[in-house]
Structures are given as structure tokens and as C-alpha cells.
Design a protein around this motif. Structure first.
Motif, PDB file in Angstrom:
ATOM      1  N   UNK A   1       0.834  -1.207   0.000  1.00 11.47           N
ATOM      2  CA  UNK A   1       0.000   0.000   0.000  1.00 11.47           C
ATOM      3  C   UNK A   1       0.860   1.245   0.000  1.00 11.47           C
ATOM      4  N   UNK A   2       0.438   2.245  -0.752  1.00 12.64           N
ATOM      5  CA  UNK A   2       1.151   3.505  -0.730  1.00 12.64           C
ATOM      6  C   UNK A   2       0.873   4.230   0.576  1.00 12.64           C
ATOM      7  N   UNK A   3       1.915   4.776   1.163  1.00 16.06           N
ATOM      8  CA  UNK A   3       1.764   5.523   2.410  1.00 16.06           C
ATOM      9  C   UNK A   3       1.048   6.841   2.142  1.00 16.06           C
ATOM     10  N   UNK A   4       0.112   7.203   3.003  1.00 14.52           N
ATOM     11  CA  UNK A   4      -0.605   8.455   2.836  1.00 14.52           C
ATOM     12  C   UNK A   4       0.317   9.645   3.103  1.00 14.52           C
ATOM     13  N   UNK A   5       0.127  10.695   2.339  1.00 13.16           N
ATOM     14  CA  UNK A   5       0.903  11.921   2.530  1.00 13.16           C
ATOM     15  C   UNK A   5       0.253  12.737   3.631  1.00 13.16           C
ATOM     16  N   UNK A   6       1.066  13.105   4.621  1.00 10.41           N
ATOM     17  CA  UNK A   6       0.556  13.854   5.777  1.00 10.41           C
ATOM     18  C   UNK A   6       0.618  15.349   5.472  1.00 10.41           C
ATOM     19  N   UNK A   7      -0.534  16.004   5.574  1.00 10.20           N
ATOM     20  CA  UNK A   7      -0.621  17.430   5.249  1.00 10.20           C
ATOM     21  C   UNK A   7      -1.109  18.198   6.465  1.00 10.20           C
ATOM     22  N   UNK A   8      -0.402  19.255   6.804  1.00 12.67           N
ATOM     23  CA  UNK A   8      -0.794  20.135   7.895  1.00 12.67           C
ATOM     24  C   UNK A   8      -1.298  21.459   7.331  1.00 12.67           C
ATOM     25  N   UNK A   9      -2.543  21.774   7.618  1.00 17.54           N
ATOM     26  CA  UNK A   9      -3.141  23.017   7.130  1.00 17.54           C
ATOM     27  C   UNK A   9      -3.455  23.933   8.302  1.00 17.54           C
ATOM     28  N   UNK A  10      -3.575  25.204   8.003  1.00 24.84           N
ATOM     29  CA  UNK A  10      -3.894  26.200   9.031  1.00 24.84           C
ATOM     30  C   UNK A  10      -5.410  26.265   9.197  1.00 24.84           C
ATOM     31  N   UNK A  11      -5.848  26.425  10.430  1.00 28.19           N
ATOM     32  CA  UNK A  11      -7.278  26.370  10.737  1.00 28.19           C
ATOM     33  C   UNK A  11      -7.968  27.731  10.667  1.00 28.19           C
ATOM     34  N   UNK A  12      -7.312  28.749  10.115  1.00 29.85           N
ATOM     35  CA  UNK A  12      -7.906  30.076  10.023  1.00 29.85           C
ATOM     36  C   UNK A  12      -8.902  30.168   8.859  1.00 29.85           C
ATOM     37  N   UNK A  13      -9.725  31.207   8.908  1.00 28.14           N
ATOM     38  CA  UNK A  13     -10.690  31.439   7.840  1.00 28.14           C
ATOM     39  C   UNK A  13     -10.024  31.586   6.475  1.00 28.14           C
ATOM     40  N   UNK A  14      -8.837  32.202   6.439  1.00 31.96           N
ATOM     41  CA  UNK A  14      -8.242  32.498   5.127  1.00 31.96           C
ATOM     42  C   UNK A  14      -7.840  31.253   4.336  1.00 31.96           C
ATOM     43  N   UNK A  15      -7.833  30.089   4.980  1.00 33.19           N
ATOM     44  CA  UNK A  15      -7.518  28.855   4.262  1.00 33.19           C
ATOM     45  C   UNK A  15      -8.764  28.132   3.752  1.00 33.19           C
ATOM     46  N   UNK A  16      -9.942  28.598   4.134  1.00 34.97           N
ATOM     47  CA  UNK A  16     -11.168  27.860   3.815  1.00 34.97           C
ATOM     48  C   UNK A  16     -11.360  27.624   2.312  1.00 34.97           C
ATOM     49  N   UNK A  17     -11.076  28.608   1.441  1.00 32.47           N
ATOM     50  CA  UNK A  17     -11.224  28.313   0.016  1.00 32.47           C
ATOM     51  C   UNK A  17     -10.322  27.168  -0.448  1.00 32.47           C
ATOM     52  N   UNK A  18      -9.072  27.144   0.002  1.00 31.40           N
ATOM     53  CA  UNK A  18      -8.174  26.068  -0.396  1.00 31.40           C
ATOM     54  C   UNK A  18      -8.620  24.734   0.212  1.00 31.40           C
ATOM     55  N   UNK A  19      -9.108  24.776   1.431  1.00 34.31           N
ATOM     56  CA  UNK A  19      -9.556  23.544   2.084  1.00 34.31           C
ATOM     57  C   UNK A  19     -10.768  22.950   1.368  1.00 34.31           C
ATOM     58  N   UNK A  20     -11.643  23.806   0.844  1.00 33.88           N
ATOM     59  CA  UNK A  20     -12.777  23.302   0.072  1.00 33.88           C
ATOM     60  C   UNK A  20     -12.275  22.473  -1.108  1.00 33.88           C
ATOM     61  N   UNK A  21     -11.256  22.985  -1.782  1.00 36.25           N
ATOM     62  CA  UNK A  21     -10.702  22.261  -2.917  1.00 36.25           C
ATOM     63  C   UNK A  21     -10.119  20.917  -2.517  1.00 36.25           C
ATOM     64  N   UNK A  22      -9.386  20.899  -1.419  1.00 37.06           N
ATOM     65  CA  UNK A  22      -8.794  19.637  -0.945  1.00 37.06           C
ATOM     66  C   UNK A  22      -9.889  18.623  -0.621  1.00 37.06           C
ATOM     67  N   UNK A  23     -10.924  19.089   0.053  1.00 34.02           N
ATOM     68  CA  UNK A  23     -11.955  18.165   0.535  1.00 34.02           C
ATOM     69  C   UNK A  23     -12.867  17.669  -0.583  1.00 34.02           C
ATOM     70  N   UNK A  24     -12.913  18.385  -1.709  1.00 30.39           N
ATOM     71  CA  UNK A  24     -13.742  17.943  -2.836  1.00 30.39           C
ATOM     72  C   UNK A  24     -12.944  17.221  -3.924  1.00 30.39           C
ATOM     73  N   UNK A  25     -11.653  17.147  -3.767  1.00 27.00           N
ATOM     74  CA  UNK A  25     -10.789  16.708  -4.865  1.00 27.00           C
ATOM     75  C   UNK A  25     -10.627  15.209  -4.993  1.00 27.00           C
ATOM     76  N   UNK A  26     -11.011  14.471  -3.975  1.00 25.96           N
ATOM     77  CA  UNK A  26     -10.697  13.047  -3.967  1.00 25.96           C
ATOM     78  C   UNK A  26      -9.369  12.748  -3.314  1.00 25.96           C
TER      79      UNK A  26
END
Length: 253
Positions: A1-26
């Protein structure tokens, strides 16, 4: 199995647009995603608890094998609105500046501007969790993120740090960038960038899904925050890193 890539994101409002993309991308099937405040994400990347982090740019030189892996960032060309010095008196009357513990970039930017742009001699203090209550009299504070958007409604004086940097250097300022501490599969990086771009194309949906009374989020996401990382912003990062080398350690209070 391929190891999952660990990603750390910032929990502020200004990241919400990018987080939407991550969460909808598969990509969620391929990653382990954590969210925290900027300094903690940086510590996770520095200590190899994540593989890619959205981190304050001040810490990049301290990350082993650091490489910026995305075409997107958190930056501002003028007013960022959410990174500022707040006070009850004009900045020229401030004697003590409290430094927000959540981002090394913002507090060091403030120190550079205090010294080189405003040319003031202030006492710096590391701030604790409840430091906003100490913004009184001649004590000011660097406040960042969502709390800064709230603080705008409370403090009579605000000095936006992105605006000051732009006035000082003529350049935009990059607060955070997506940085890896090891080589990452180029196909993943391509998919990651496309996911972030998708989120930024759906800002109206992000705004509609959020409730935040202190500030207009459509204005924040489309006018204050600049997400594209271009050559001019890379130049600004380089200049900031050069300035960082000239800062002396803060003496304990």
C-alpha cells in the motif's frame, strides 16, 4: 500500500477556500489531514510529523530540505486585514508590543517594520493565550488571523502589517506557503495544486457556508488575501528572509 501523505493546514478562515478544494478533490483518500494554528503546523513540519505544511514563511530556512510545492499561498498586496498591530494609542506612543504566539512570520515582520520602517524603540514581550485583554494604555499587540478580524472592532488604532511592508518595500507580503520537507511525487503535487485552484474558483460557496459577523468574508477572500504565488511574491519572501537574519534575539521580560 502507498503511504498516505501527511498534510498540515492552518485552521484560520483564510484557508477555507483552499480547504474546500482539498476536501472535494478526492485527495482525502490519499492524505492524512490535520489543521492547527500556523506555528504548530510549522513545528509539525520541522519535526517530520507532516510531509507538507502551510507554514509561516519565517520558518522555511529552519526546515530540512524545505521546498515550496504549490502555486498558492497566503499573501497580500496591500491591506491583509487580519495581521496588524492593535493599540489604544497611536503607534508612536506605544511602549510595549505583545507578540502573538501563533505565527513567527507576523511577529518578526512587525519587529522589522518597527525598526526599519517606523523607526521606533519598543519593548517586545511574548504573548500568552489571553493577551488581547492586555491591549491597554501604551501596550499594543500583534494579533493575527480570525482574532485580528474581531479585534478591528475593539481597538481604536490598527496598523496593517502587509500595508506597511508594501509601503516600505514596494512588494507584496507572503505570510504562509505550502512547503514540503522531502521530495513529493510530482503527480501528487499536480493534483494538489489543481485541488487548491478549484477551491479558489468557488469562493462564493465558501462564503455561503460560513458565519462570521466581524468582517465581510467575500471582501476578505477576494480583496485582502492574495492566493497566487508569483515571482514578485517569491522575491518578497527572499527579501524577508534577508531581513530576518538581521534581527537580534528578544531578551526575556
Amino acid at each position: 500500500m502507498n503511504k498516505k501523505i501527511r498534510i498540515g493546514a492552518v485552521s484560520y478562515l483564510n484557508t477555507k477556500p483552499m480547504m474546500l478544494g482539498i476536501k472535494r478533490s478526492g485527495l482525502l483518500d490519499k492524505i492524512e489531514l490535520t489543521e492547527d494554528y500556523p506555528a504548530r503546523v510549522a513545528a509539525d513540519l520541522q519535526n517530520d510529523r507532516v510531509d507538507i505544511g502551510l507554514i509561516p514563511v519565517a520558518i522555511i530556512p529552519a526546515i530540512p530540505n524545505a521546498q515550496i510545492v504549490s502555486d498558492y499561498c497566503i499573501s497580500a498586496e496591500e491591506d491583509v486585514a487580519s495581521v496588524a498591530i492593535f493599540s489604544e494609542v497611536p503607534l508612536t506612543e506605544v511602549k510595549t508590543l505583545l507578540l502573538d504566539y501563533q505565527s513567527r512570520t507576523s511577529v518578526n515582520l512587525a519587529r522589522i517594520l518597527i525598526r526599519d520602517y517606523w523607526k521606533l524603540n519598543l519593548r517586545f514581550e511574548a504573548a500568552g493565550p489571553d493577551f488581547r485583554e492586555q491591549i491597554k494604555g501604551t501596550t499594543a499587540a500583534v494579533v493575527i488571523g480570525d482574532r485580528a478580524l474581531e479585534q478591528r472592532l475593539q481597538s481604536p488604532y490598527m496598523n496593517d502589517l502587509a500595508t506597511a511592508w508594501n509601503n516600505f518595500t514596494g512588494l507584496p507580503f507572503v505570510f504562509a506557503a505550502w512547503v514540503a520537507n522531502k521530495p513529493i511525487d510530482p503527480d501528487f503535487i499536480d493534483a494538489f495544486n489543481r485541488a487548491l485552484g478549484y477551491g479558489l474558483q468557488h469562493i462564493d460557496e465558501v462564503v455561503a457556508d460560513l458565519s462570521f459577523e466581524a468582517y465581510d468574508l467575500k471582501t476578505y477572500f477576494t480583496e485582502n488575501i492574495q492566493y497566487q504565488l508569483n515571482q514578485e511574491k517569491r522575491k518578497a519572501i527572499q527579501l524577508f528572509h534577508e531581513k530576518l537574519k538581521t534581527l537580534s534575539p528578544i531578551e526575556p521580560a
